[in-house]
Motif scaffolding. Structure first.
Motif, PDB file in Angstrom:
ATOM      1  N   VAL A  81       0.841  -1.203   0.000  1.00  0.00           N
ATOM      2  CA  VAL A  81       0.000   0.000   0.000  1.00  0.00           C
ATOM      3  C   VAL A  81       0.874   1.250   0.000  1.00  0.00           C
ATOM      4  O   VAL A  81       0.624   2.203  -0.758  1.00  0.00           O
ATOM      5  N   MET A  82       1.917   1.273   0.823  1.00  0.00           N
ATOM      6  CA  MET A  82       2.814   2.439   0.876  1.00  0.00           C
ATOM      7  C   MET A  82       3.518   2.638  -0.461  1.00  0.00           C
ATOM      8  O   MET A  82       3.710   3.773  -0.909  1.00  0.00           O
ATOM      9  N   TYR A  83       3.890   1.542  -1.137  1.00  0.00           N
ATOM     10  CA  TYR A  83       4.557   1.651  -2.440  1.00  0.00           C
ATOM     11  C   TYR A  83       3.606   2.302  -3.454  1.00  0.00           C
ATOM     12  O   TYR A  83       3.990   3.214  -4.187  1.00  0.00           O
ATOM     13  N   ARG A  84       2.351   1.853  -3.445  1.00  0.00           N
ATOM     14  CA  ARG A  84       1.372   2.430  -4.368  1.00  0.00           C
ATOM     15  C   ARG A  84       1.149   3.911  -4.059  1.00  0.00           C
ATOM     16  O   ARG A  84       1.031   4.734  -4.978  1.00  0.00           O
ATOM     17  N   GLN A  85       1.081   4.245  -2.767  1.00  0.00           N
ATOM     18  CA  GLN A  85       0.884   5.640  -2.390  1.00  0.00           C
ATOM     19  C   GLN A  85       2.066   6.498  -2.831  1.00  0.00           C
ATOM     20  O   GLN A  85       1.885   7.633  -3.282  1.00  0.00           O
ATOM     21  N   ARG A  86       3.283   5.970  -2.731  1.00  0.00           N
ATOM     22  CA  ARG A  86       4.459   6.724  -3.193  1.00  0.00           C
ATOM     23  C   ARG A  86       4.385   6.975  -4.699  1.00  0.00           C
ATOM     24  O   ARG A  86       4.736   8.067  -5.172  1.00  0.00           O
ATOM     25  N   LEU A  87       3.940   5.940  -5.444  1.00  0.00           N
ATOM     26  CA  LEU A  87       3.802   6.124  -6.900  1.00  0.00           C
ATOM     27  C   LEU A  87       2.778   7.208  -7.215  1.00  0.00           C
ATOM     28  O   LEU A  87       3.010   8.060  -8.086  1.00  0.00           O
ATOM     29  N   ILE A  88       1.672   7.184  -6.511  1.00  0.00           N
ATOM     30  CA  ILE A  88       0.627   8.188  -6.749  1.00  0.00           C
ATOM     31  C   ILE A  88       1.141   9.581  -6.399  1.00  0.00           C
ATOM     32  O   ILE A  88       0.956  10.540  -7.168  1.00  0.00           O
ATOM     33  N   ILE A  89       1.801   9.715  -5.252  1.00  0.00           N
ATOM     34  CA  ILE A  89       2.331  11.020  -4.829  1.00  0.00           C
ATOM     35  C   ILE A  89       3.369  11.515  -5.821  1.00  0.00           C
ATOM     36  O   ILE A  89       3.384  12.700  -6.201  1.00  0.00           O
ATOM     37  N   THR A  90       4.238  10.609  -6.294  1.00  0.00           N
ATOM     38  CA  THR A  90       5.256  10.994  -7.283  1.00  0.00           C
ATOM     39  C   THR A  90       4.587  11.467  -8.574  1.00  0.00           C
ATOM     40  O   THR A  90       4.972  12.498  -9.153  1.00  0.00           O
ATOM     41  N   GLY A  91       3.576  10.749  -9.003  1.00  0.00           N
ATOM     42  CA  GLY A  91       2.858  11.135 -10.229  1.00  0.00           C
ATOM     43  C   GLY A  91       2.164  12.479 -10.074  1.00  0.00           C
ATOM     44  O   GLY A  91       2.220  13.334 -10.972  1.00  0.00           O
ATOM     45  N   LEU A  92       1.485  12.665  -8.923  1.00  0.00           N
ATOM     46  CA  LEU A  92       0.799  13.940  -8.686  1.00  0.00           C
ATOM     47  C   LEU A  92       1.794  15.096  -8.562  1.00  0.00           C
ATOM     48  O   LEU A  92       1.521  16.214  -9.020  1.00  0.00           O
ATOM     49  N   SER A  93       2.957  14.830  -7.955  1.00  0.00           N
ATOM     50  CA  SER A  93       3.982  15.881  -7.845  1.00  0.00           C
ATOM     51  C   SER A  93       4.469  16.280  -9.227  1.00  0.00           C
ATOM     52  O   SER A  93       4.646  17.485  -9.520  1.00  0.00           O
ATOM     53  N   GLY A  94       4.683  15.311 -10.095  1.00  0.00           N
ATOM     54  CA  GLY A  94       5.115  15.614 -11.468  1.00  0.00           C
ATOM     55  C   GLY A  94       4.058  16.398 -12.218  1.00  0.00           C
ATOM     56  O   GLY A  94       4.361  17.350 -12.941  1.00  0.00           O
ATOM     57  N   LEU A  95       2.802  16.019 -12.033  1.00  0.00           N
ATOM     58  CA  LEU A  95       1.703  16.736 -12.677  1.00  0.00           C
ATOM     59  C   LEU A  95       1.618  18.167 -12.170  1.00  0.00           C
ATOM     60  O   LEU A  95       1.406  19.115 -12.948  1.00  0.00           O
ATOM     61  N   LEU A  96       1.821  18.380 -10.868  1.00  0.00           N
ATOM     62  CA  LEU A  96       1.788  19.719 -10.284  1.00  0.00           C
ATOM     63  C   LEU A  96       2.916  20.585 -10.846  1.00  0.00           C
ATOM     64  O   LEU A  96       2.700  21.749 -11.209  1.00  0.00           O
ATOM     65  N   VAL A  97       4.114  20.010 -10.957  1.00  0.00           N
ATOM     66  CA  VAL A  97       5.254  20.752 -11.511  1.00  0.00           C
ATOM     67  C   VAL A  97       4.970  21.144 -12.959  1.00  0.00           C
ATOM     68  O   VAL A  97       5.225  22.288 -13.379  1.00  0.00           O
ATOM     69  N   CYS A  98       4.422  20.235 -13.728  1.00  0.00           N
ATOM     70  CA  CYS A  98       4.090  20.547 -15.143  1.00  0.00           C
ATOM     71  C   CYS A  98       3.035  21.648 -15.221  1.00  0.00           C
ATOM     72  O   CYS A  98       3.111  22.550 -16.061  1.00  0.00           O
ATOM     73  N   SER A  99       2.049  21.564 -14.341  1.00  0.00           N
ATOM     74  CA  SER A  99       0.976  22.573 -14.346  1.00  0.00           C
ATOM     75  C   SER A  99       1.526  23.938 -13.988  1.00  0.00           C
ATOM     76  O   SER A  99       1.188  24.952 -14.629  1.00  0.00           O
ATOM     77  N   ILE A 100       2.359  23.992 -12.968  1.00  0.00           N
ATOM     78  CA  ILE A 100       2.956  25.266 -12.568  1.00  0.00           C
ATOM     79  C   ILE A 100       3.843  25.802 -13.690  1.00  0.00           C
ATOM     80  O   ILE A 100       3.847  27.011 -14.024  1.00  0.00           O
ATOM     81  N   GLY A 101       4.577  24.912 -14.343  1.00  0.00           N
ATOM     82  CA  GLY A 101       5.450  25.333 -15.468  1.00  0.00           C
ATOM     83  C   GLY A 101       4.626  25.901 -16.597  1.00  0.00           C
ATOM     84  O   GLY A 101       5.006  26.903 -17.230  1.00  0.00           O
ATOM     85  N   THR A 102       3.504  25.287 -16.880  1.00  0.00           N
ATOM     86  CA  THR A 102       2.640  25.752 -17.952  1.00  0.00           C
ATOM     87  C   THR A 102       2.063  27.130 -17.605  1.00  0.00           C
ATOM     88  O   THR A 102       2.005  28.043 -18.449  1.00  0.00           O
ATOM     89  N   ILE A 103       1.618  27.305 -16.372  1.00  0.00           N
ATOM     90  CA  ILE A 103       1.059  28.580 -15.944  1.00  0.00           C
ATOM     91  C   ILE A 103       2.119  29.678 -16.020  1.00  0.00           C
ATOM     92  O   ILE A 103       1.847  30.788 -16.482  1.00  0.00           O
ATOM     93  N   VAL A 104       3.340  29.375 -15.597  1.00  0.00           N
ATOM     94  CA  VAL A 104       4.427  30.362 -15.640  1.00  0.00           C
ATOM     95  C   VAL A 104       4.740  30.734 -17.096  1.00  0.00           C
ATOM     96  O   VAL A 104       4.974  31.897 -17.409  1.00  0.00           O
ATOM     97  N   CYS A 105       4.700  29.773 -17.978  1.00  0.00           N
ATOM     98  CA  CYS A 105       4.997  30.050 -19.395  1.00  0.00           C
ATOM     99  C   CYS A 105       3.896  30.916 -20.037  1.00  0.00           C
ATOM    100  O   CYS A 105       4.187  31.726 -20.918  1.00  0.00           O
ATOM    101  N   LEU A 106       2.683  30.741 -19.614  1.00  0.00           N
ATOM    102  CA  LEU A 106       1.569  31.507 -20.174  1.00  0.00           C
ATOM    103  C   LEU A 106       1.568  32.949 -19.680  1.00  0.00           C
ATOM    104  O   LEU A 106       1.004  33.830 -20.331  1.00  0.00           O
ATOM    105  N   LEU A 107       2.148  33.196 -18.575  1.00  0.00           N
ATOM    106  CA  LEU A 107       2.157  34.569 -18.048  1.00  0.00           C
ATOM    107  C   LEU A 107       3.228  35.340 -18.707  1.00  0.00           C
ATOM    108  O   LEU A 107       3.578  36.119 -19.307  1.00  0.00           O
TER     109      LEU A 107
END
Length: 138
Positions: A112-138
């Motif tokens: 369960v902890m391994y799966r949660q780490r994968l999910i957190i890692t994926g969500l962190s990557g998605l958050l970084v991409c989203s922030i990067g996209t927002i910064v590029c649009l400004l």
């Protein structure tokens, strides 16, 4: 027969010194065999030095030597020891089963902890991409 020394004092039965076949005062020893585990017997004090070739003297302590309430107390104590040994065996089995269950639960928790780490890692990557996209649009 596997033996261990019991009382280091010489044995007296009914006030008379018990002697082995070689003439030495007998010792009270304790059996370690499965059939008679913990049962006391008279044996030669030289057994450990010379083995059974030295002297073959053997007599159960609780046969004919001990009578009345003392014999009954020995029989009762032996029965209680057997019951306690059964309880110990049962408890050891329970411990083994609990240990096995615990190991299974630990393995499940690690998955369960391994799966949660994968999910957190994926969500962190998605958050970084989203922030990067927002910064590029400004």
């Amino acid at each position: 027969m596997d033996l261990s020394t019991g009382s280091s004092s010489m044995s007296r039965s009914s006030g008379v010194m018990r002697k082995c076949d070689c003439g030495l005062p007998a010792k009270i020893l304790t059996s370690k065999t499965e059939k008679n585990h913990g049962r006391k017997f008279f044996g030669c004090q030289m057994y450990k030095d010379g083995g059974t070739e030295h002297c073959k003297f053997f007599k159960w302590f609780d046969q004919e030597e001990v009578r009345g309430w003392l014999r009954n107390a020995l029989i009762q104590a032996a029965a209680e020891n057997r019951e306690k040994e059964k309880l110990i065996d049962h408890l050891q089995m329970t411990i083994m089963e609990l240990r096995s269950d615990l190991e299974k639960h630990v393995e499940d928790a690690e998955k369960v902890m391994y799966r949660q780490r994968l999910i957190i890692t994926g969500l962190s990557g998605l958050l970084v991409c989203s922030i990067g996209t927002i910064v590029c649009l400004l």
